[in-house]
Write an enzyme that holds these catalytic residues in place. Sequence first.
Site, PDB file in Angstrom:
ATOM      1  N   LEU A  33       0.831  -1.217   0.000  1.00 18.11           N
ATOM      2  CA  LEU A  33       0.000   0.000   0.000  1.00 18.11           C
ATOM      3  C   LEU A  33       0.860   1.260   0.000  1.00 18.11           C
ATOM      4  CD1 LEU A  33      -3.029  -1.025   2.267  1.00 18.11           C
ATOM      5  CD2 LEU A  33      -2.816  -1.109  -0.226  1.00 18.11           C
ATOM      6  N   THR A 132       7.617  -5.478 -18.281  1.00 17.09           N
ATOM      7  CA  THR A 132       7.221  -4.411 -19.202  1.00 17.09           C
ATOM      8  C   THR A 132       7.994  -4.456 -20.517  1.00 17.09           C
ATOM      9  OG1 THR A 132       7.276  -2.005 -19.471  1.00 17.09           O
ATOM     10  CG2 THR A 132       8.884  -2.915 -17.969  1.00 17.09           C
ATOM     11  N   ASP A 133       7.400  -3.894 -21.553  1.00 12.24           N
ATOM     12  CA  ASP A 133       8.109  -3.775 -22.840  1.00 12.24           C
ATOM     13  C   ASP A 133       9.229  -2.725 -22.775  1.00 12.24           C
ATOM     14  OD1 ASP A 133       6.547  -1.454 -22.784  1.00 12.24           O
ATOM     15  OD2 ASP A 133       5.550  -1.821 -24.703  1.00 12.24           O
ATOM     16  N   GLU A 134       9.190  -1.875 -21.717  1.00 16.12           N
ATOM     17  CA  GLU A 134      10.197  -0.799 -21.649  1.00 16.12           C
ATOM     18  C   GLU A 134      11.614  -1.330 -21.495  1.00 16.12           C
ATOM     19  OE1 GLU A 134       9.389   2.652 -19.387  1.00 16.12           O
ATOM     20  OE2 GLU A 134       7.265   2.633 -19.855  1.00 16.12           O
ATOM     21  N   TYR A 158      13.361   3.424 -14.016  1.00 14.58           N
ATOM     22  CA  TYR A 158      12.284   2.424 -13.897  1.00 14.58           C
ATOM     23  C   TYR A 158      12.577   1.208 -14.760  1.00 14.58           C
ATOM     24  CZ  TYR A 158       7.948   0.053 -15.154  1.00 14.58           C
ATOM     25  OH  TYR A 158       7.003  -0.925 -15.431  1.00 14.58           O
ATOM     26  N   SER A 161      15.409  -0.893 -13.626  1.00  8.92           N
ATOM     27  CA  SER A 161      15.110  -1.719 -12.436  1.00  8.92           C
ATOM     28  C   SER A 161      14.241  -2.916 -12.824  1.00  8.92           C
ATOM     29  CB  SER A 161      14.451  -0.875 -11.336  1.00  8.92           C
ATOM     30  OG  SER A 161      13.154  -0.451 -11.718  1.00  8.92           O
ATOM     31  N   LYS A 162      13.329  -2.723 -13.765  1.00  6.24           N
ATOM     32  CA  LYS A 162      12.511  -3.865 -14.219  1.00  6.24           C
ATOM     33  C   LYS A 162      13.385  -4.855 -14.993  1.00  6.24           C
ATOM     34  CE  LYS A 162       8.583  -4.484 -13.921  1.00  6.24           C
ATOM     35  NZ  LYS A 162       7.774  -5.164 -12.853  1.00  6.24           N
ATOM     36  N   TYR A 215       4.153  15.867 -23.412  1.00  8.54           N
ATOM     37  CA  TYR A 215       5.610  16.009 -23.365  1.00  8.54           C
ATOM     38  C   TYR A 215       6.173  16.155 -24.791  1.00  8.54           C
ATOM     39  CZ  TYR A 215       5.327  13.984 -18.587  1.00  8.54           C
ATOM     40  OH  TYR A 215       5.030  13.719 -17.280  1.00  8.54           O
ATOM     41  N   ARG A 290      10.131  14.611 -21.289  1.00 10.50           N
ATOM     42  CA  ARG A 290      10.681  13.736 -20.236  1.00 10.50           C
ATOM     43  C   ARG A 290      12.138  13.441 -20.574  1.00 10.50           C
ATOM     44  NH1 ARG A 290       7.541   8.072 -19.870  1.00 10.50           N
ATOM     45  NH2 ARG A 290       6.277   9.101 -18.274  1.00 10.50           N
ATOM     46  N   GLY A 292      15.366  11.503 -21.398  1.00 10.99           N
ATOM     47  CA  GLY A 292      15.581  10.112 -21.840  1.00 10.99           C
ATOM     48  C   GLY A 292      14.334   9.464 -22.408  1.00 10.99           C
TER      49      GLY A 292
HETATM   50  P1  NAD Z   1       0.850   0.351  -9.772  1.00 11.50           P
HETATM   51  O1  NAD Z   1       1.925   1.335  -9.458  1.00 11.50           O
HETATM   52  O2  NAD Z   1      -0.526   0.824 -10.071  1.00 11.50           O
HETATM   53  O3  NAD Z   1       0.708  -0.681  -8.549  1.00 11.50           O
HETATM   54  C1  NAD Z   1       1.805  -1.261  -7.903  1.00 11.50           C
HETATM   55  C2  NAD Z   1       1.299  -1.951  -6.642  1.00 11.50           C
HETATM   56  O4  NAD Z   1       2.422  -2.567  -6.001  1.00 11.50           O
HETATM   57  C3  NAD Z   1       0.690  -0.978  -5.634  1.00 11.50           C
HETATM   58  O5  NAD Z   1      -0.497  -1.519  -5.105  1.00 11.50           O
HETATM   59  C4  NAD Z   1       1.769  -0.859  -4.550  1.00 11.50           C
HETATM   60  O6  NAD Z   1       1.220  -0.586  -3.264  1.00 11.50           O
HETATM   61  C5  NAD Z   1       2.393  -2.238  -4.616  1.00 11.50           C
HETATM   62  N1  NAD Z   1       3.786  -2.255  -4.122  1.00 11.50           N
HETATM   63  C6  NAD Z   1       4.777  -1.381  -4.415  1.00 11.50           C
HETATM   64  N2  NAD Z   1       5.902  -1.731  -3.760  1.00 11.50           N
HETATM   65  C7  NAD Z   1       5.630  -2.867  -3.071  1.00 11.50           C
HETATM   66  C8  NAD Z   1       6.384  -3.713  -2.223  1.00 11.50           C
HETATM   67  N3  NAD Z   1       7.670  -3.457  -1.963  1.00 11.50           N
HETATM   68  N4  NAD Z   1       5.778  -4.794  -1.699  1.00 11.50           N
HETATM   69  C9  NAD Z   1       4.479  -5.064  -1.940  1.00 11.50           C
HETATM   70  N5  NAD Z   1       3.711  -4.278  -2.729  1.00 11.50           N
HETATM   71  C10 NAD Z   1       4.270  -3.205  -3.281  1.00 11.50           C
HETATM   72  O7  NAD Z   1       1.438  -0.540 -10.943  1.00 11.50           O
HETATM   73  P2  NAD Z   1       0.661  -1.233 -12.154  1.00 11.50           P
HETATM   74  O8  NAD Z   1       0.518  -0.257 -13.237  1.00 11.50           O
HETATM   75  O9  NAD Z   1      -0.512  -1.934 -11.646  1.00 11.50           O
HETATM   76  O10 NAD Z   1       1.783  -2.283 -12.604  1.00 11.50           O
HETATM   77  C11 NAD Z   1       1.807  -3.602 -12.074  1.00 11.50           C
HETATM   78  C12 NAD Z   1       3.007  -4.323 -12.646  1.00 11.50           C
HETATM   79  O11 NAD Z   1       2.903  -4.369 -14.065  1.00 11.50           O
HETATM   80  C13 NAD Z   1       4.352  -3.654 -12.348  1.00 11.50           C
HETATM   81  O12 NAD Z   1       5.286  -4.657 -12.113  1.00 11.50           O
HETATM   82  C14 NAD Z   1       4.667  -2.889 -13.616  1.00 11.50           C
HETATM   83  O13 NAD Z   1       6.057  -2.761 -13.787  1.00 11.50           O
HETATM   84  C15 NAD Z   1       4.063  -3.806 -14.648  1.00 11.50           C
HETATM   85  N6  NAD Z   1       3.633  -3.149 -15.895  1.00 11.50           N
HETATM   86  C16 NAD Z   1       2.749  -2.107 -15.856  1.00 11.50           C
HETATM   87  C17 NAD Z   1       2.297  -1.544 -17.041  1.00 11.50           C
HETATM   88  C18 NAD Z   1       1.314  -0.418 -17.086  1.00 11.50           C
HETATM   89  O14 NAD Z   1       1.020   0.080 -18.170  1.00 11.50           O
HETATM   90  N7  NAD Z   1       0.757   0.017 -15.969  1.00 11.50           N
HETATM   91  C19 NAD Z   1       2.771  -2.043 -18.262  1.00 11.50           C
HETATM   92  C20 NAD Z   1       3.710  -3.074 -18.246  1.00 11.50           C
HETATM   93  C21 NAD Z   1       4.106  -3.646 -17.061  1.00 11.50           C
HETATM   94  O1  DAU Z   2       5.202   0.376 -21.687  1.00 10.67           O
HETATM   95  C1  DAU Z   2       4.782  -0.121 -20.453  1.00 10.67           C
HETATM   96  C2  DAU Z   2       4.905   0.954 -19.396  1.00 10.67           C
HETATM   97  O2  DAU Z   2       3.831   1.869 -19.610  1.00 10.67           O
HETATM   98  C3  DAU Z   2       4.861   0.417 -17.976  1.00 10.67           C
HETATM   99  O3  DAU Z   2       5.960  -0.427 -17.756  1.00 10.67           O
HETATM  100  C4  DAU Z   2       4.857   1.553 -16.953  1.00 10.67           C
HETATM  101  O4  DAU Z   2       4.709   1.034 -15.646  1.00 10.67           O
HETATM  102  C5  DAU Z   2       3.703   2.474 -17.268  1.00 10.67           C
HETATM  103  O5  DAU Z   2       3.713   3.588 -16.386  1.00 10.67           O
HETATM  104  C6  DAU Z   2       3.771   2.953 -18.716  1.00 10.67           C
HETATM  105  O6  DAU Z   2       4.933   3.803 -18.899  1.00 10.67           O
HETATM  106  P1  DAU Z   2       4.866   5.117 -19.812  1.00 10.67           P
HETATM  107  O7  DAU Z   2       5.938   6.033 -19.418  1.00 10.67           O
HETATM  108  O8  DAU Z   2       4.761   4.747 -21.243  1.00 10.67           O
HETATM  109  O9  DAU Z   2       3.400   5.657 -19.360  1.00 10.67           O
HETATM  110  P2  DAU Z   2       2.885   7.135 -19.033  1.00 10.67           P
HETATM  111  O10 DAU Z   2       1.399   7.057 -18.930  1.00 10.67           O
HETATM  112  O11 DAU Z   2       3.632   7.769 -17.920  1.00 10.67           O
HETATM  113  O12 DAU Z   2       3.243   7.912 -20.362  1.00 10.67           O
HETATM  114  C7  DAU Z   2       2.730   7.485 -21.606  1.00 10.67           C
HETATM  115  C8  DAU Z   2       3.304   8.405 -22.667  1.00 10.67           C
HETATM  116  O13 DAU Z   2       2.745   9.707 -22.497  1.00 10.67           O
HETATM  117  C9  DAU Z   2       4.803   8.586 -22.557  1.00 10.67           C
HETATM  118  O14 DAU Z   2       5.347   8.723 -23.871  1.00 10.67           O
HETATM  119  C10 DAU Z   2       4.973   9.882 -21.779  1.00 10.67           C
HETATM  120  C11 DAU Z   2       3.762  10.679 -22.224  1.00 10.67           C
HETATM  121  N1  DAU Z   2       3.195  11.599 -21.221  1.00 10.67           N
HETATM  122  C12 DAU Z   2       2.957  11.133 -19.961  1.00 10.67           C
HETATM  123  C13 DAU Z   2       2.452  11.956 -18.990  1.00 10.67           C
HETATM  124  C14 DAU Z   2       2.202  11.435 -17.593  1.00 10.67           C
HETATM  125  C15 DAU Z   2       2.875  12.911 -21.580  1.00 10.67           C
HETATM  126  O15 DAU Z   2       3.067  13.320 -22.747  1.00 10.67           O
HETATM  127  N2  DAU Z   2       2.353  13.727 -20.625  1.00 10.67           N
HETATM  128  C16 DAU Z   2       2.135  13.319 -19.335  1.00 10.67           C
HETATM  129  O16 DAU Z   2       1.673  14.122 -18.498  1.00 10.67           O
END
Ligand code: NAD
Ligand code: DAU
Length: 356
Positions: A33, A132-134, A158, A161-162, A215, A290, A292
């Site tokens: 949380l 993630t694809d990142e 990020y 680290s992934k 951005y 942003r 990088g």
């Molecule tokens: P999120 O940030 O919404 O949720 C992360 C959850 O992990 C939160 O509930 C947080 O409380 C919990 N958490 C954080 N640190 C923790 C710890 N040390 N121990 C236990 N719980 C912990 O993330 P999300 O968007 O739901 O992403 C979930 C997973 O999917 C992540 O591993 C992320 O890298 C991966 N992912 C996300 C996306 C995306 O678009 N959101 C895309 C590709 C991969």
């Molecule tokens: O590709 C998978 C990833 O997608 C996950 O691993 C990450 O956890 C998830 O956060 C997401 O990363 P991005 O950086 O792609 O998502 P975000 O929504 O932050 O940004 C999407 C795109 O939009 C990115 O090119 C940055 C841009 N952006 C983002 C924000 C927050 C803007 O232009 N303006 C903004 O305010």
Amino acid sequence: MILTTGGAGFIGSNFVLDWLAGSDEPVLNLDKLTYAGNLENLASLCADPRHVFVQGDIGDAAQVARLLAKHRPRAVVNFAAESHVDRSIHGPEDFIQTNIVGTYRLLESVRDYWSGLAAVEKSAFRFLHVSTDEVYGSLGRIDPPFSEANRYEPNSPYSASKAASDHLVRAWHRTYGLPALTTNCSNNYGPFHFPEKLIPLCIHNALAGKPLPIYGDGQQRRDWLYVGDHCSAIRRVLEAGQVGEVYNVGGGSEKANLEVVTTLCDMLDALNPRADGRSYREQIAFVADRPGHDRRYAIDAGKLERELGWKPVETFESGIRKTVCWYLDNQDWVRNVTSGAYRDWVGRQYGAQGGD
Ligand code: NAD
Ligand code: DAU
């Protein structure tokens, strides 16, 4: 039972809800949380004995060991992570601690538990790591989409680290035989998405009359995956994926950021017009890029389709409509998140739970 980590976050909570909608197999949900974890997402499971919530850190080896010994899950799905790229640029420490050290400690706790299982349970056990694809870095304009064979070239704290966590999972499989699988998916969107990420942020800002920050030139491209499709992919990999394998998951919907935001504006214009009759597009504001910033991600999810028969159900058009409608219907959720009130939810609703 299965153990999910990070199951109070965006994807994790969608996964838990989806899992329990389709199965009676209980879920033990371990989540620290952090600011991103929100038990309000799981309010519908408040009185459901199939959902056991425990507040805790994947890096707390003693707590994880206790939970594994007590609940004896047949699988672990690791969602827990720090997930926001911009936060990782401002403060990488939490990303290193949770995504790298936390994954390492979780792997060790799970390895210890798994080693002690009887032969049949041991071979049926699965550790599914959600990545993630990142990790593959940034594509050029005409490069083919990422396949599982792409080399790792992470560019943000990020994604680095992934990437490290993916390597640990691979090594724990190769060296210790832990039955692990990894999924690398593209940008998710849908209900319960924290309004710091592009899509929920722009929906929220549009309705609040605030600028929609783009951005740089807004021509960075992402592949968009509806979160429900991601949940079905994870279920499928857990059920039938080959141990030691990696599966890319994508929505087949590559879009430039500016196109995503103008689509949102047009949808809001139709569903919830501005009081002054003008378009939400007028709120678009180009801001500093942003550091990088990866220019383009695109996913080849062909392996998952060929080998496990998975395909996304939603198109970007159907998924984004569902998403906008969900946000319009759930303004209280957004208000609670943006005001911070959601943080009181644990005490109010889960006062008696939350311990191991
Ligand atoms: P999120 O940030 O919404 O949720 C992360 C959850 O992990 C939160 O509930 C947080 O409380 C919990 N958490 C954080 N640190 C923790 C710890 N040390 N121990 C236990 N719980 C912990 O993330 P999300 O968007 O739901 O992403 C979930 C997973 O999917 C992540 O591993 C992320 O890298 C991966 N992912 C996300 C996306 C995306 O678009 N959101 C895309 C590709 C991969
Ligand atoms: O590709 C998978 C990833 O997608 C996950 O691993 C990450 O956890 C998830 O956060 C997401 O990363 P991005 O950086 O792609 O998502 P975000 O929504 O932050 O940004 C999407 C795109 O939009 C990115 O090119 C940055 C841009 N952006 C983002 C924000 C927050 C803007 O232009 N303006 C903004 O305010």
